[in-house]
Design an enzyme around this catalytic site. Structure first.
Site, PDB file in Angstrom:
ATOM      1  CB  ILE A 158     -21.730  11.614 -28.095  1.00 53.12           C
ATOM      2  CG1 ILE A 158     -22.112  11.015 -29.446  1.00 53.12           C
ATOM      3  CG2 ILE A 158     -20.936  12.910 -28.293  1.00 53.12           C
ATOM      4  CD1 ILE A 158     -23.106  11.837 -30.229  1.00 53.12           C
ATOM      5  CE  LYS A 214     -18.688   4.755 -17.672  1.00 51.93           C
ATOM      6  NZ  LYS A 214     -18.466   3.451 -18.354  1.00 51.93           N
ATOM      7  CB  THR A 242     -28.971  15.689 -24.783  1.00 53.61           C
ATOM      8  OG1 THR A 242     -29.428  17.024 -25.053  1.00 53.61           O
ATOM      9  CG2 THR A 242     -28.320  15.642 -23.408  1.00 53.61           C
ATOM     10  CB  VAL A 261     -23.604  19.492 -40.045  1.00 54.88           C
ATOM     11  CG1 VAL A 261     -23.634  18.976 -41.483  1.00 54.88           C
ATOM     12  CG2 VAL A 261     -24.858  20.296 -39.740  1.00 54.88           C
ATOM     13  CB  ALA A 312     -19.438  13.199 -36.755  1.00 54.91           C
ATOM     14  N   GLY A 331     -25.888  -2.069 -36.667  1.00 51.09           N
ATOM     15  CA  GLY A 331     -25.884  -0.878 -35.836  1.00 51.09           C
ATOM     16  C   GLY A 331     -25.823   0.436 -36.584  1.00 51.09           C
ATOM     17  CD  GLU A 378     -31.195   6.863 -34.432  1.00 52.94           C
ATOM     18  OE1 GLU A 378     -31.479   6.462 -33.279  1.00 52.94           O
ATOM     19  OE2 GLU A 378     -30.231   7.603 -34.671  1.00 52.94           O
ATOM     20  CG  ASP A 423     -29.920  12.689 -39.240  1.00 58.79           C
ATOM     21  OD1 ASP A 423     -29.712  13.265 -38.152  1.00 58.79           O
ATOM     22  OD2 ASP A 423     -28.999  12.312 -39.989  1.00 58.79           O
ATOM     23  CE  LYS A 466     -26.767  14.741 -39.558  1.00 51.42           C
ATOM     24  NZ  LYS A 466     -26.273  13.397 -39.918  1.00 51.42           N
TER      25      LYS A 466
END
Length: 376
Positions: free
Chosen positions: A18, A67, A99, A153, A155, A213, A216, A227, A231
């Site tokens: 992200i 970077k 994070t 919540v 995205a 993917g 988790e 999760d 929310k």
């Protein structure tokens, strides 16, 4: 890039999927701002567990080189040092926390008390114990620093902003319910499909979801329901429901009791087929009623209750007709009573989550500009 009074200095914490995507989006935003002669973001600090870079004299960091720059200093920049750095900023400042760190979330009052604004997708701050949550909200109110977390919540979906606008315009929130997990949305859309008989086993779909993917690294972190609980806690609190913590109300876990102690994801997945028949009987019961099974979170605002559960829905219900890993949230209110207001779309992924954070940053910048504007 020249810095005008209405530019904003930004510190980015977290440069994973992200955070990295957000830096790319900020770079694109700034390039458009430069072309159009409008306000831009000066990224003056970038920090992650791998490394950090803090600009001298608050000069904007070259985002094409972030970077390389952060690799020069190992480890994360001290939070206390970052508070001090942003507090002395000659321009309004925003902390962007990308994070999932509880420690960083609990440090928010330090930033807010110094009038440092915050934009974040970090759910931990807003679903922590009520004491932690109230301290954060109190610090924001007392200092006037802005605190935005749309992406915590759904995205980039306009869920929190929709709820806040309903409340601000005087609507009465009766119930909020939805499918909040992209992972569990995908699993149940495939396992309990609408309009046809489900044939795949629950364990096979979980394995496929992990391979693609969607889950988790350890699928139990999705299947335990926490999760979704976090929310729902966030939305419940905004709607005025007291929630002591995300673990203080009923949360349905999809992890069979004997597998909770599995030493790793591999052992868990190896044992999951032993429970396929239990899941299948649940699906068959729903199919006999012409329904599908979905994993939902619910805030019954009228009755001040919150829970996470499995529920059966008719084929015509919006929750029965999702695609892939979409999220859907339904607001039943005094105004939207017969036909609830529904928000639907992609509720996971780096691009949409970063866009939700950037949207909050833009809102903060707009409000800062408005407060800085000379009076007529």
């Amino acid at each position: 890039m020249s810095a005008s009074r209405t530019n904003v200095n930004v510190a980015i914490v977290g440069t994973g999927n992200i955070g990295g995507e957000l830096l790319n989006q900020i770079k694109g935003f700034n390039e458009n701002a430069s072309t159009n002669g409008t306000t831009s973001f000066n990224v003056v600090a970038i920090s992650s567990m791998e490394g950090h870079y803090v600009s001298k004299d608050y000069q904007p960091i070259n985002l094409s080189e972030w970077k390389n720059l952060t690799s020069q200093n190992q480890g994360a920049y001290s939070l206390d040092a970052l508070v001090d750095f942003l507090a002395k900023s000659p321009l309004p400042a925003i902390l962007v926390d990308n994070t999932a760190s509880e420690a960083i979330a609990q440090s928010y009052p330090k930033f807010l008390s110094k009038k440092i604004n915050i934009a974040t997708p970090n759910k931990k701050a807003f679903s922590a114990s009520n004491d932690v949550y109230q301290n954060i909200i109190k610090a924001s109110k007392e200092s006037g620093a802005l605190l935005m977390h749309e992406a915590s919540v759904g995205a980039g979906l306009p869920i929190i902003s929709t709820l806040k606008e309903l409340i601000a315009t005087g609507d009465e929130i009766i119930k909020i319910e939805g499918i909040f997990s992209g992972t569990l949305s995908y699993i149940f859309n495939v396992w309990s499909p609408n309009g046809k008989k489900g044939t795949a086993s629950f364990s096979d779909i979980v394995k496929i979801a992990k391979q693609n993917g969607y889950t988790e690294p350890d699928p139990r972190d999705d299947l335990n329901g926490m999760d979704v609980a976090r929310k729902v806690t966030i939305l419940s609190r905004i709607a005025g429901v007291h929630v002591e913590s995300a673990s203080s109300f009923p949360v349905k876990s999809l992890i069979p009791e004997p597998l909770k102690s599995a030493v790793n994801a591999e052992e868990f997945l190896a044992g999951l087929p032993n429970f396929d028949s239990e899941f299948a009987s649940m699906r068959e019961e729903a199919e006999k009623e012409g329904k599908v099974v979905r994993f939902v979170g619910e805030a019954d605002v009228a009755n001040k209750t919150t829970l996470v559960k499995l529920e059966k829905y008719d084929a015509s219900h919006p929750f029965a007709n999702l695609q892939s890993s979409d999220n859907i949230i339904s607001f039943t209110t005094k105004r939207y009573h017969t036909r609830p207001l529904v928000v639907i779309g992609a509720g996971a992924g780096a691009a949409v989550t970063a866009a939700g954070v950037l949207g909050d940053m833009i809102k903060i910048m707009s409000q800062v500009r408005a407060s800085d504007a000379p009076s007529a």
